[in-house]
Design an enzyme around this catalytic site. Structure first.
Site, PDB file in Angstrom:
ATOM      1  N   CYS A   1      -4.230  -2.066   7.016  1.00 34.73           N
ATOM      2  CA  CYS A   1      -5.276  -3.012   7.419  1.00 34.73           C
ATOM      3  C   CYS A   1      -5.210  -4.358   6.703  1.00 34.73           C
ATOM      4  CB  CYS A   1      -6.655  -2.384   7.207  1.00 34.73           C
ATOM      5  SG  CYS A   1      -7.004  -1.026   8.346  1.00 34.73           S
ATOM      6  N   ILE A   2      -5.433  -4.354   5.396  1.00 36.57           N
ATOM      7  CA  ILE A   2      -5.650  -5.621   4.677  1.00 36.57           C
ATOM      8  C   ILE A   2      -4.442  -6.562   4.754  1.00 36.57           C
ATOM      9  CG2 ILE A   2      -6.327  -6.674   2.498  1.00 36.57           C
ATOM     10  CD1 ILE A   2      -7.685  -4.054   1.770  1.00 36.57           C
TER      11      ILE A   2
END
Length: 438
Positions: free
Chosen positions: A274-275
């Site tokens: 994600c990040i």
């Protein structure tokens, strides 16, 4: 099937849900619905995964073996590679990967193929929800046209669309699929009612927003916030090291402020699916609006440079002992992207290992959760067993993941030299001659 009919099926718990993609998001979601008495059919291109699911062989740490076994034994969950069976489903949830290509542009191929499969096989009156992270406007401008084209049906009357971003935090002991609040953004009032009723079958708290594009932006905001703040603390950590300031002590002191501060911690980079990736979906769509997201670009650049800077840190530590990195044996402890999980996706440890290997070092690793791994460039590593001999023979031991099971006092005693990128060895100062900290 009308919206009233599908709502009745949801109310009676006779609705059948199809979930495309049985990975870190899809399998926990499938098991959660099935545990609540809903019939779930999982769709996978990977035949091995379908066989594993159908034989209750668990491969996701956030799913318990007992939960998977129970929903398989009660016939509430099954998996298939036959996408024509989508026609059996009243609702379909897409949980497929959304990677970036080498130019950091969104690779929409998995979502596109899922939409084609749905459009070709779904029945009239199907509800469709996308959970894969993407850029705002995807549901309306990308998914809707594909499904309408492939199915010949009209969104809003013959099928309904929703975006509900996944919120999976691997290894989190407190928040799982069922008790993490669910954001829902649907196209139209009927879709909103169906989405709310459907997800309420398995998830305790829902937060309804006005549109899919708002929900899509929510997910991007959550991870961009973390990218920017982690990149900030990484940059401050590098500066603090040059100034002989312990950034970990700084963070602990700042945490005493009861308002206006949230602690983020430095490391060799940012991992996970994600990040490091999601904010660049927003950067991609922003260009269509002639808008430059300079902060995301800068934060991404800082994160991308961290593995190279960590390689330099290792080289610096070795040089203090009059040893070149070329020819040295370097042991990495922990290659998962966060503590106490078995997930090495986008792990910064792999990037540091790659850079060190390019400089001529012999690279070894130990991770109790990951026995072997292949990085994005085809380098294959097999984990070593942590022994006295292994620690003593290593010219440098590098903490890249702070697994709670590591006996740092034992490692400190047996190692010649340690580069600590995660503040595992809290009992020493920034550089005490044997331990070098980020």
């Amino acid at each position: 099937m009308s919206s009233k009919e599908i709502l009745k099926k949801i109310s009676d718990k006779t609705v059948k849900i199809g979930i495309i993609g049985l990975g870190y998001v899809g399998l926990p979601l499938a098991v959660t619905f099935a545990r609540n008495g809903i019939d779930v059919l999982g769709f996978e291109k990977n035949e091995i995964k379908t066989k594993d699911v159908n034989s209750a062989k668990n491969y996701i740490s956030d799913v318990t073996d007992d939960d998977l076994l129970n929903v398989i034994k009660t016939n509430k969950l099954s998996a298939t590679i036959d996408f024509s069976r989508i026609k059996e489903c009243d609702a379909v949830i897409i949980c497929v990967p959304t990677p970036l290509d080498k130019f950091k542009k969104p690779d929409m191929s998995f979502i596109e193929q899922s939409c084609i499969d749905i459009g070709k096989n779904m029945k009239n009156g199907t509800f469709i929800s996308l959970e894969s992270t993407t850029y705002p406007t995807t549901t309306e401008n990308f998914i809707k046209p594909i499904i309408e084209r492939e199915s010949g049906m009209k969104e809003g009357t013959e099928f309904w669309l929703c975006f509900s971003p996944e919120r999976i935090d691997p290894g989190n002991k407190d928040f799982k699929t069922d008790n993490t609040p669910k954001v829902i953004g649907a196209l139209g009032e009927d879709a909103k009612q169906i989405a709310s009723a459907l997800y309420s079958l398995a998830i305790k708290h829902l937060h309804i927003v006005s549109s899919p594009r708002v929900a899509e932006m929510v997910k991007i905001l959550e991870n961009t916030y973390r990218l920017i703040n982690i990149s900030l603390i990484n940059e401050l950590a590098l500066l603090s090291g040059k100034m002989n300031i312990d950034i970990w002590e700084v963070i602990e002191a700042a945490k005493t402020k009861p308002y206006g501060f949230q602690a983020f911690y430095p490391g060799p980079g940012i991992g996970g699916h994600c990040i490091p990736l999601d904010p660049f979906y927003l950067e991609h769509i922003a260009k269509n609006y002639n808008f430059e997201l300079s902060m995301i670009h800068t934060a991404g650049a800082i994160n991308d440079l961290m593995p190279y800077r960590m390689m330099n840190k290792i080289s610096y530590a070795l040089n203090r002992y009059k040893k070149p990195i070329n020819g040295s044996t370097i042991l990495f402890l922990g290659i998962a992207y966060k503590p106490d999980i078995d997930d090495a996706r986008e792990s910064p440890a792999l990037l540091v290992m790659e850079q060190v290997k390019k400089k001529g070092a012999k690279v070894l690793y130990h991770d109790p959760y990951i026995k072997e791994v292949t990085d994005d460039h085809g380098n294959h590593y097999i984990g070593s067993i942590l022994t006295d001999e292994l620690l003593i023979s290593a010219d440098c031991v590098v903490f890249t993941t702070n697994h709670s099971c590591f006996d740092f006092e034992y490692i400190l005693e047996k190692s010649k030299l340690i580069v600590d990128m995660r503040n595992v060895v809290k009992s020493v100062k920034i550089e005490d001659g044997k331990v070098f900290k980020l």
